[in-house]
Design an enzyme around this catalytic site. Structure first.
Site, PDB file in Angstrom:
ATOM      1  N   LYS A  52      10.952 -41.150 -22.577  1.00 42.85           N
ATOM      2  CA  LYS A  52      11.403 -39.756 -22.637  1.00 42.85           C
ATOM      3  C   LYS A  52      12.762 -39.628 -21.957  1.00 42.85           C
ATOM      4  O   LYS A  52      12.994 -40.211 -20.896  1.00 42.85           O
ATOM      5  CB  LYS A  52      10.377 -38.862 -21.948  1.00 42.85           C
ATOM      6  N   TYR A 110       6.112 -33.270 -25.543  1.00 39.90           N
ATOM      7  CA  TYR A 110       5.309 -32.056 -25.289  1.00 39.90           C
ATOM      8  C   TYR A 110       5.710 -31.347 -23.996  1.00 39.90           C
ATOM      9  O   TYR A 110       4.906 -30.616 -23.426  1.00 39.90           O
ATOM     10  CB  TYR A 110       3.808 -32.384 -25.266  1.00 39.90           C
ATOM     11  N   HIS A 111       6.931 -31.534 -23.556  1.00 37.15           N
ATOM     12  CA  HIS A 111       7.388 -30.924 -22.305  1.00 37.15           C
ATOM     13  C   HIS A 111       8.474 -29.877 -22.567  1.00 37.15           C
ATOM     14  O   HIS A 111       9.405 -29.737 -21.788  1.00 37.15           O
ATOM     15  CB  HIS A 111       7.906 -32.005 -21.346  1.00 37.15           C
ATOM     16  N   TYR A 112       8.362 -29.150 -23.648  1.00 41.73           N
ATOM     17  CA  TYR A 112       9.363 -28.135 -23.982  1.00 41.73           C
ATOM     18  C   TYR A 112       9.331 -26.993 -22.963  1.00 41.73           C
ATOM     19  O   TYR A 112       8.319 -26.701 -22.340  1.00 41.73           O
ATOM     20  CB  TYR A 112       9.148 -27.609 -25.399  1.00 41.73           C
ATOM     21  N   HIS A 113      10.482 -26.336 -22.802  1.00 42.45           N
ATOM     22  CA  HIS A 113      10.649 -25.336 -21.754  1.00 42.45           C
ATOM     23  C   HIS A 113      11.829 -24.442 -22.090  1.00 42.45           C
ATOM     24  O   HIS A 113      12.557 -24.675 -23.054  1.00 42.45           O
ATOM     25  CB  HIS A 113      10.879 -26.014 -20.394  1.00 42.45           C
TER      26      HIS A 113
END
Length: 538
Positions: free
Chosen positions: A385, A474-477
């Site tokens: 990532k 899956y770490h959208y912000h």
């Protein structure tokens, strides 16, 4: 010496698992959930028309510790669009990790799938506990620099982390695959070996896990018991349509006074309301409506409530409450590249990540696991990532139904800086996959897919590889970032009584995985609000 490649599932076990899935893939009905806490209900009539000191919209990773903390002194309504995680094996059992992502639907599944305008598939949690109920359960704190940039009280942050960890976090027992990956990371120069460590430090380490020694997952919903349950009502299977605003005679500022909501499985036009309690005679202090619906849900609700530029909302006939340009802007997701090692999918039990490599001055995060690709097959993979992408996108409404996904674009690798970093990241990933320990474990029959790991690649070829194979971690912000529409006290600018407290306020994803910091944030901000109320009343 040659290791066995993963744990296999025999045909009898698989038949049982598939039969179980067909019956239990969605959230279990309330009456069938074992140990359903007394403060939870799916009956909207128990809430409709009532008033509370605080209303928390969303029941996810941050919302539960926030509601629990506020309940120590005040009445709290928490509204969750999904159901209860308690007693649902798809949430609680490690052996079913990832199954909630295999089959999803638009309105009732534990996870809600969405595809960004970039064409990348992603997921959001739709169950009490949010993404902490469906993710890999990897727990690692934010870096010291992240905490300083957020201008948080470092001692209070430490106390909030420790409060969470005392209730939810365990030391994992490494599987063979995780042990091999740990060795491979070290052999690739991702040093030092930091062993078991919850801090964000460079090198290779074992992180905390939300799965206990019996293989049971713990989620943020468990933290509700850490407050005063008699002061909490958790309304499940209810979706908030928008925020109610009222004029209390203080200038031109709007004040949030309550919410409108409907049953998640019913018509969004069948509306109910709940309200903030008015101040007592000896006080002028109101509570807040607090959006904690996640990086998609919170900006979406602000838009549905008329907090957005007029040009966008006029297309949906939504009256303007505050003409705001920042809502939905600055959306980010961390680009990832994955290497799969199976020539053909296998019938292995799924395996969440337990080991991480943190490299290149914190810019690259590498983890591994065994993931399901359908109901009866899984793949082994190592994923890298990019921790600090420069590219940003935006979120907009598709329609006025809050149960449906908004439109979101992350613009993965749009900036040259990101493409350059991705090429560098792929070279390091290649090094890990070719390490002696990983090669020995996999054997000569299992090799990385050639389309993902070319034998020799120029920078140009690696950039093309990145563009063609980018995926989500899956770490959208983003969407409601602090400093862009939301202040350091997490209050929405120009609106009284409205806060946003969740991952939508982040400008970067903290740590290797944001879950630990999202859990901490709920506790931290809950304490801050209690302190503010005490000072005001004093």
């Amino acid at each position: 010496m040659k290791f066995a490649v993963g744990q296999t599932v025999n045909s009898h076990e698989l038949l049982i698992a598939v039969g179980f899935l067909q019956l239990n893939l969605h959230v279990l009905p309330e009456a069938e959930v074992r140990g359903f806490p007394h403060y939870m209900t799916s009956d909207v009539k128990e809430v409709a028309g009532k008033s509370f000191d605080y209303i928390v919209v969303g029941g996810g990773t941050t919302a539960c510790p926030l509601a629990a903390t506020l309940s120590e002194n005040f009445s709290v309504l928490l509204v969750e669009r999904g159901g209860s995680p308690f007693g649902n094996p798809l949430v609680t059992d490690r052996s079913y990790y990832g199954l909630s992502l295999v089959q999803t639907d638009e309105y009732t599944s534990l996870a809600q799938s969405f595809v960004s305008k970039d064409g990348v598939q992603n997921y959001r949690g739709r169950v009490l506990g949010g993404s902490s109920a469906i993710n890999g359960g990897f727990y690692s704190r934010a870096s010291k620099d992240f905490i300083k940039r957020a201008r948080w009280d470092e001692e209070l942050v430490k106390q909030a982390y420790e409060w969470v960890e005392s209730k939810l976090v365990f030391v994992p027992e490494l599987t063979s695959w995780q042990t091999v990956v740990e060795l491979g990371l070290l052999e690739s120069g991702i040093l030092p070996n930091n062993a078991y460590n919850l801090e964000q430090i460079e090198g290779t380490k074992v992180g905390g896990t939300m799965f206990d020694q019996c293989g049971k997952r713990h989620t943020s919903a468990d933290l509700l018991e850490g407050g005063s349950p008699n002061n909490i009502i958790v309304l499940l299977n209810a979706t908030v349509n928008n925020i109610i605003f009222c004029n209390i005679g203080k200038g031109n500022e709007s004040r949030a006074c309550g919410i409108r909501f409907s049953k998640s499985d019913g018509s969004p036009n069948h509306i109910h309301e709940a309200y903030l309690s008015k101040p007592k005679k000896d006080s002028s202090t109101w509570g807040d409506v607090i959006l904690s619906a996640g990086a998609l849900g919170s900006p979406q609700l602000l838009l549905l409530s008329g907090i957005e530029p007029h040009e966008h909302l006029k297309d949906f006939n939504i009256p303007i409450t505050v003409d705001f340009k920042e809502v939905g802007q600055g959306m980010q997701d961390n680009p990832a590249i994955a290497v799969f090692f199976d020539t053909m999918p296998q019938k292995r039990l799924p395996e969440p990540p337990e080991v991480v490599g943190i490299a290149d001055n914190f810019r690259v995060i590498i983890e591994a696991g065994v993931i399901l690709i359908n109901l009866n097959a899984s793949r082994m993979r190592i994923t890298a990532k990019m921790a600090f992408p420069a590219s940003q996108g935006k979120l907009e409404l598709n329609n006025t139904d809050p149960r449906r996904n908004p439109s979101v674009e992350f613009n993965y690798l749009a900036k040259e800086k990101d493409l350059e970093q991705c090429a560098k990241m792929v070279r390091l990933l290649h090094k890990v996959t070719k390490s002696e320990s990983v090669s020995l474990f996999l054997g000569i029959k299992s090799k990385p897919q050639e389309n993902l790991m070319p034998r020799a690649s120029s920078d140009k070829e690696l950039r093309k590889l990145c563009k063609n194979n980018v995926r989500t971690y899956y770490h959208y912000h983003g969407g409601c970032a602090v400093g862009s529409g939301v202040g350091e006290d997490y209050r929405v600018y120009r609106v009284e009584g409205l806060r946003v407290i969740d991952g939508s306020t982040f400008r970067e994803s903290p740590g290797t995985n944001p879950m630990a910091t999202l859990l901490m944030l709920g506790r931290y901000q809950g304490i801050k609000i209690l302190e503010q109320r005490k000072e005001t009343s004093g």
